[in-house]
Motif scaffolding. Sequence first.
Motif, PDB file in Angstrom:
ATOM      1  N   PRO A  97       0.814  -1.225   0.000  1.00 26.17           N
ATOM      2  CA  PRO A  97       0.000   0.000   0.000  1.00 26.17           C
ATOM      3  C   PRO A  97       0.844   1.271   0.000  1.00 26.17           C
ATOM      4  N   ARG A  98       1.959   1.240   0.713  1.00 26.25           N
ATOM      5  CA  ARG A  98       2.809   2.431   0.761  1.00 26.25           C
ATOM      6  C   ARG A  98       3.367   2.778  -0.609  1.00 26.25           C
ATOM      7  N   SER A  99       3.816   1.746  -1.339  1.00 26.82           N
ATOM      8  CA  SER A  99       4.391   1.998  -2.658  1.00 26.82           C
ATOM      9  C   SER A  99       3.340   2.506  -3.632  1.00 26.82           C
ATOM     10  N   ALA A 100       2.072   2.225  -3.358  1.00 29.98           N
ATOM     11  CA  ALA A 100       0.992   2.705  -4.224  1.00 29.98           C
ATOM     12  C   ALA A 100       0.571   4.123  -3.886  1.00 29.98           C
ATOM     13  N   ILE A 101       0.627   4.487  -2.610  1.00 31.72           N
ATOM     14  CA  ILE A 101       0.087   5.776  -2.157  1.00 31.72           C
ATOM     15  C   ILE A 101       1.142   6.881  -2.091  1.00 31.72           C
ATOM     16  N   GLN A 102       2.338   6.568  -1.597  1.00 32.45           N
ATOM     17  CA  GLN A 102       3.342   7.602  -1.363  1.00 32.45           C
ATOM     18  C   GLN A 102       3.722   8.417  -2.597  1.00 32.45           C
ATOM     19  N   PRO A 103       3.969   7.809  -3.767  1.00 37.05           N
ATOM     20  CA  PRO A 103       4.398   8.616  -4.924  1.00 37.05           C
ATOM     21  C   PRO A 103       3.403   9.711  -5.300  1.00 37.05           C
ATOM     22  N   GLY A 104       2.126   9.411  -5.239  1.00 36.77           N
ATOM     23  CA  GLY A 104       1.121  10.412  -5.590  1.00 36.77           C
ATOM     24  C   GLY A 104       1.085  11.569  -4.617  1.00 36.77           C
ATOM     25  N   LEU A 105       1.275  11.291  -3.332  1.00 34.29           N
ATOM     26  CA  LEU A 105       1.260  12.354  -2.330  1.00 34.29           C
ATOM     27  C   LEU A 105       2.424  13.317  -2.535  1.00 34.29           C
ATOM     28  N   ALA A 106       3.552  12.779  -2.993  1.00 35.39           N
ATOM     29  CA  ALA A 106       4.739  13.608  -3.205  1.00 35.39           C
ATOM     30  C   ALA A 106       4.609  14.523  -4.421  1.00 35.39           C
ATOM     31  N   MET A 107       3.650  14.231  -5.300  1.00 35.09           N
ATOM     32  CA  MET A 107       3.523  14.986  -6.548  1.00 35.09           C
ATOM     33  C   MET A 107       2.396  16.024  -6.516  1.00 35.09           C
ATOM     34  N   ILE A 108       1.697  16.152  -5.396  1.00 37.06           N
ATOM     35  CA  ILE A 108       0.572  17.089  -5.322  1.00 37.06           C
ATOM     36  C   ILE A 108       1.079  18.525  -5.404  1.00 37.06           C
ATOM     37  N   ASP A 109       0.452  19.311  -6.244  1.00 33.16           N
ATOM     38  CA  ASP A 109       0.860  20.695  -6.483  1.00 33.16           C
ATOM     39  C   ASP A 109       0.457  21.581  -5.306  1.00 33.16           C
ATOM     40  N   THR A 110       1.404  22.366  -4.799  1.00 31.45           N
ATOM     41  CA  THR A 110       1.119  23.222  -3.653  1.00 31.45           C
ATOM     42  C   THR A 110       0.099  24.305  -3.991  1.00 31.45           C
ATOM     43  N   ASP A 111       0.098  24.779  -5.227  1.00 32.74           N
ATOM     44  CA  ASP A 111      -0.879  25.792  -5.627  1.00 32.74           C
ATOM     45  C   ASP A 111      -2.295  25.225  -5.583  1.00 32.74           C
ATOM     46  N   GLU A 112      -2.438  23.951  -5.950  1.00 28.67           N
ATOM     47  CA  GLU A 112      -3.753  23.321  -5.893  1.00 28.67           C
ATOM     48  C   GLU A 112      -4.237  23.215  -4.450  1.00 28.67           C
ATOM     49  N   VAL A 113      -3.322  22.868  -3.552  1.00 28.60           N
ATOM     50  CA  VAL A 113      -3.669  22.797  -2.132  1.00 28.60           C
ATOM     51  C   VAL A 113      -4.108  24.169  -1.625  1.00 28.60           C
ATOM     52  N   SER A 114      -3.351  25.197  -1.970  1.00 29.39           N
ATOM     53  CA  SER A 114      -3.690  26.556  -1.531  1.00 29.39           C
ATOM     54  C   SER A 114      -5.052  26.988  -2.060  1.00 29.39           C
ATOM     55  N   ALA A 115      -5.341  26.629  -3.314  1.00 34.49           N
ATOM     56  CA  ALA A 115      -6.630  26.988  -3.907  1.00 34.49           C
ATOM     57  C   ALA A 115      -7.777  26.291  -3.187  1.00 34.49           C
ATOM     58  N   LEU A 116      -7.586  25.038  -2.827  1.00 29.49           N
ATOM     59  CA  LEU A 116      -8.632  24.301  -2.123  1.00 29.49           C
ATOM     60  C   LEU A 116      -8.867  24.867  -0.726  1.00 29.49           C
ATOM     61  N   VAL A 117      -7.796  25.257  -0.051  1.00 30.90           N
ATOM     62  CA  VAL A 117      -7.942  25.865   1.277  1.00 30.90           C
ATOM     63  C   VAL A 117      -8.633  27.222   1.160  1.00 30.90           C
ATOM     64  N   SER A 118      -8.232  28.002   0.169  1.00 28.16           N
ATOM     65  CA  SER A 118      -8.815  29.344  -0.017  1.00 28.16           C
ATOM     66  C   SER A 118     -10.293  29.283  -0.351  1.00 28.16           C
ATOM     67  N   ALA A 119     -10.727  28.183  -0.927  1.00 26.72           N
ATOM     68  CA  ALA A 119     -12.137  28.058  -1.314  1.00 26.72           C
ATOM     69  C   ALA A 119     -13.045  27.830  -0.114  1.00 26.72           C
ATOM     70  N   ARG A 120     -12.461  27.494   1.032  1.00 27.47           N
ATOM     71  CA  ARG A 120     -13.266  27.256   2.232  1.00 27.47           C
ATOM     72  C   ARG A 120     -13.517  28.556   2.972  1.00 27.47           C
ATOM     73  N   LEU A 121     -14.662  28.641   3.609  1.00 29.09           N
ATOM     74  CA  LEU A 121     -14.998  29.811   4.419  1.00 29.09           C
ATOM     75  C   LEU A 121     -14.418  29.617   5.809  1.00 29.09           C
ATOM     76  N   LEU A 122     -13.380  30.372   6.125  1.00 30.08           N
ATOM     77  CA  LEU A 122     -12.759  30.299   7.440  1.00 30.08           C
ATOM     78  C   LEU A 122     -13.134  31.521   8.256  1.00 30.08           C
ATOM     79  N   THR A 123     -13.285  31.330   9.560  1.00 30.55           N
ATOM     80  CA  THR A 123     -13.553  32.449  10.465  1.00 30.55           C
ATOM     81  C   THR A 123     -12.519  32.426  11.576  1.00 30.55           C
ATOM     82  N   PRO A 124     -12.155  33.609  12.134  1.00 26.57           N
ATOM     83  CA  PRO A 124     -11.053  33.673  13.100  1.00 26.57           C
ATOM     84  C   PRO A 124     -11.445  33.371  14.544  1.00 26.57           C
ATOM     85  N   ASP A 125     -12.714  33.035  14.789  1.00 27.85           N
ATOM     86  CA  ASP A 125     -13.153  32.726  16.150  1.00 27.85           C
ATOM     87  C   ASP A 125     -12.755  31.291  16.507  1.00 27.85           C
ATOM     88  N   PRO A 126     -12.833  30.903  17.793  1.00 24.24           N
ATOM     89  CA  PRO A 126     -12.408  29.551  18.190  1.00 24.24           C
ATOM     90  C   PRO A 126     -13.109  28.433  17.425  1.00 24.24           C
TER      91      PRO A 126
END
Length: 370
Positions: A88-117
């Motif tokens: 399972p590790r050999s199947a999953i690890q390579p893909g995780l290493a190739m994820i684009d950081t800009d795509e991650v940032s875009a997905l996080v930015s698309a969420r509605l975040l609020t600064p309260d607890p």
Amino acid sequence: MDPIIAATHADPYPYYAQLRTQGGLVFHSELKLWVASTASAVAAVLAHADCHVRPAQEPVPKAIASGVAGNVFSQLMRMNEGERQRCPRSAIQPGLAMIDTDEVSALVSARLLTPDPDGLHKAMFRGPVGVVAALLGFTPAQGRVISELTADFVACLSPLSIQTQLAAAHAAAEQLSGYFIELLDDPDNQSALLAGIRQRFAKTSGANDALIANLIGLFSQTYEATAGLIGNALVTLIRNPQWLDGSLNMDDLLAEVQRFDPSVQNTRRFVAAPCEIEGAGLKPGDVILVLLASANRDPQLNDQPDAFMLERPQRRSFTFGAGRHQCPGQMLAINIAGATLTQILTLKPALDRLTWHYRPSLNGRIPLFS
């Protein structure tokens, strides 16, 4: 204080330093287990072939063995040795290493975040799982449900969980499996991450239930470790408000937080055969508590280990493990945490008004804010 309670203590690090003076691998008579506290001992235990992630007589915790959560647990690569870990590790690890950081940032930015607890809690615990769900091809609505189900599922991984939580974990495991069955059958799924994992998994193992179990495991690992990384970084910023002047390098901050105050304080290994480590003779059935957080503060591993240095040269850390069981999603966790913290800080939260306590745990250090 003992090595287990230390994980959620306000400041366990002086205690860890005391443990290191007693020797690298020492038997704790009250807890009836060995404690590895120095960098050399931790490295030796994590690398040793006879130190396994589960006891031979109990590969699945008895409390969940007869349910759906137990079936998922039994197939997780992080809870297995040999081919059941490597494939399972050999199947999953390579893909995780190739994820684009800009795509991650875009997905996080698309969420509605609020600064309260409450908003911080959702950003820490629900957001990261939602990002991974989106990367695998789930819709935002599905991602929100999956985040809630993952919160229920991770209860099966904790010895502190009560019966009602374990029942909820079984139900969550069944529902998460159902979501993945539908996703894997969807001809319109466009996820490059999932396609690559499926292709590599087919070459090593044709078991669809093992694939699904380890995709659920990807959610569960993301859930707590990333939440702790985000939370402990916020604690660091509360204690160092001078870094909020706009010049902070988020990569440097997170790299040092995961060393200095890690969300995973310890892990365990179970001795499968007679062996000797750091001069100590171990026998089958012995349990070793591996103090990752203590090793990170060992001066033999890092110079000036108790100083928080944003630009630390040759930083070394055991937070994400080492050797065959090293976390395959380290960079993804850091990227999600970085994008989330950046988004939180743009909202200019009143960090000086926050208080926190640590979530009950035997090995995790995850602050809950109020």
